[in-house]
Scaffold this motif. Structure first.
Motif, PDB file in Angstrom:
ATOM      1  N   HIS A  10      52.483 -94.084 109.197  1.00 28.01           N
ATOM      2  CA  HIS A  10      53.692 -93.262 109.080  1.00 28.01           C
ATOM      3  C   HIS A  10      54.922 -94.149 108.919  1.00 28.01           C
ATOM      4  CE1 HIS A  10      57.127 -90.858 110.422  1.00 28.01           C
ATOM      5  NE2 HIS A  10      56.475 -89.868 109.809  1.00 28.01           N
ATOM      6  N   GLN A  13      55.574 -95.499 105.277  1.00 30.53           N
ATOM      7  CA  GLN A  13      55.778 -94.570 104.160  1.00 30.53           C
ATOM      8  C   GLN A  13      56.993 -94.880 103.296  1.00 30.53           C
ATOM      9  OE1 GLN A  13      55.677 -90.581 105.685  1.00 30.53           O
ATOM     10  NE2 GLN A  13      53.462 -90.569 105.811  1.00 30.53           N
ATOM     11  N   ARG A  24      51.876 -92.754 102.229  1.00 31.00           N
ATOM     12  CA  ARG A  24      52.380 -91.420 101.845  1.00 31.00           C
ATOM     13  C   ARG A  24      51.221 -90.482 101.504  1.00 31.00           C
ATOM     14  NH1 ARG A  24      56.176 -94.914  99.808  1.00 31.00           N
ATOM     15  NH2 ARG A  24      55.270 -95.005  97.717  1.00 31.00           N
ATOM     16  N   GLU A  25      50.216 -90.986 100.811  1.00 34.00           N
ATOM     17  CA  GLU A  25      49.055 -90.155 100.473  1.00 34.00           C
ATOM     18  C   GLU A  25      48.304 -89.734 101.736  1.00 34.00           C
ATOM     19  OE1 GLU A  25      46.573 -91.996  97.517  1.00 34.00           O
ATOM     20  OE2 GLU A  25      48.293 -92.360  96.207  1.00 34.00           O
ATOM     21  N   GLY A  27      49.501 -89.388 104.642  1.00 33.63           N
ATOM     22  CA  GLY A  27      50.348 -88.436 105.356  1.00 33.63           C
ATOM     23  C   GLY A  27      50.183 -87.000 104.888  1.00 33.63           C
ATOM     24  N   THR A  28      49.620 -86.797 103.718  1.00 30.58           N
ATOM     25  CA  THR A  28      49.405 -85.443 103.203  1.00 30.58           C
ATOM     26  C   THR A  28      48.022 -84.894 103.549  1.00 30.58           C
ATOM     27  OG1 THR A  28      48.526 -86.139 101.045  1.00 30.58           O
ATOM     28  CG2 THR A  28      50.935 -85.932 101.242  1.00 30.58           C
ATOM     29  N   ASP A  30      45.103 -83.336 105.648  1.00 32.40           N
ATOM     30  CA  ASP A  30      44.974 -82.476 106.827  1.00 32.40           C
ATOM     31  C   ASP A  30      43.862 -82.926 107.774  1.00 32.40           C
ATOM     32  OD1 ASP A  30      47.013 -80.806 105.915  1.00 32.40           O
ATOM     33  OD2 ASP A  30      45.604 -79.491 104.862  1.00 32.40           O
TER      34      ASP A  30
END
Length: 81
Positions: A10, A13, A24-25, A27-28, A30
């Protein structure tokens, strides 16, 4: 205090490099594990694309070298904190 791998990602990012893009990827996602050691994340990336495994290995190596939170860490516990 040592950060978790998700918390470290995190913090990465905002970087303008491959590790930042990878963070960043991640972080998306689930279903990304919120905690665990390297075997947990090895297993997570084992079935993915080769390029993601390579980027994960580079990110893990960097994390392992310096797992401490940065002075600007907004979420020292992880993505969802």
């Amino acid at each position: 205090m040592t950060q978790t791998f998700p918390a470290w990602l995190h913090d990465q990012q905002k970087r303008d490099d491959e590790t930042g893009e990878f963070a960043r990827e991640v972080g998306t996602l689930d279903d990304f594990p919120e905690s665990g050691g390297k075997p947990i994340y090895d297993g997570y990336f084992e079935t993915g694309l080769e390029s993601n495994r390579e980027r994960y290995e580079r990110a893990w190596s960097e994390f392992e070298a310096n797992p401490e939170p940065s002075a600007t860490s907004e979420t020292p516990e992880g993505f969802g904190s």
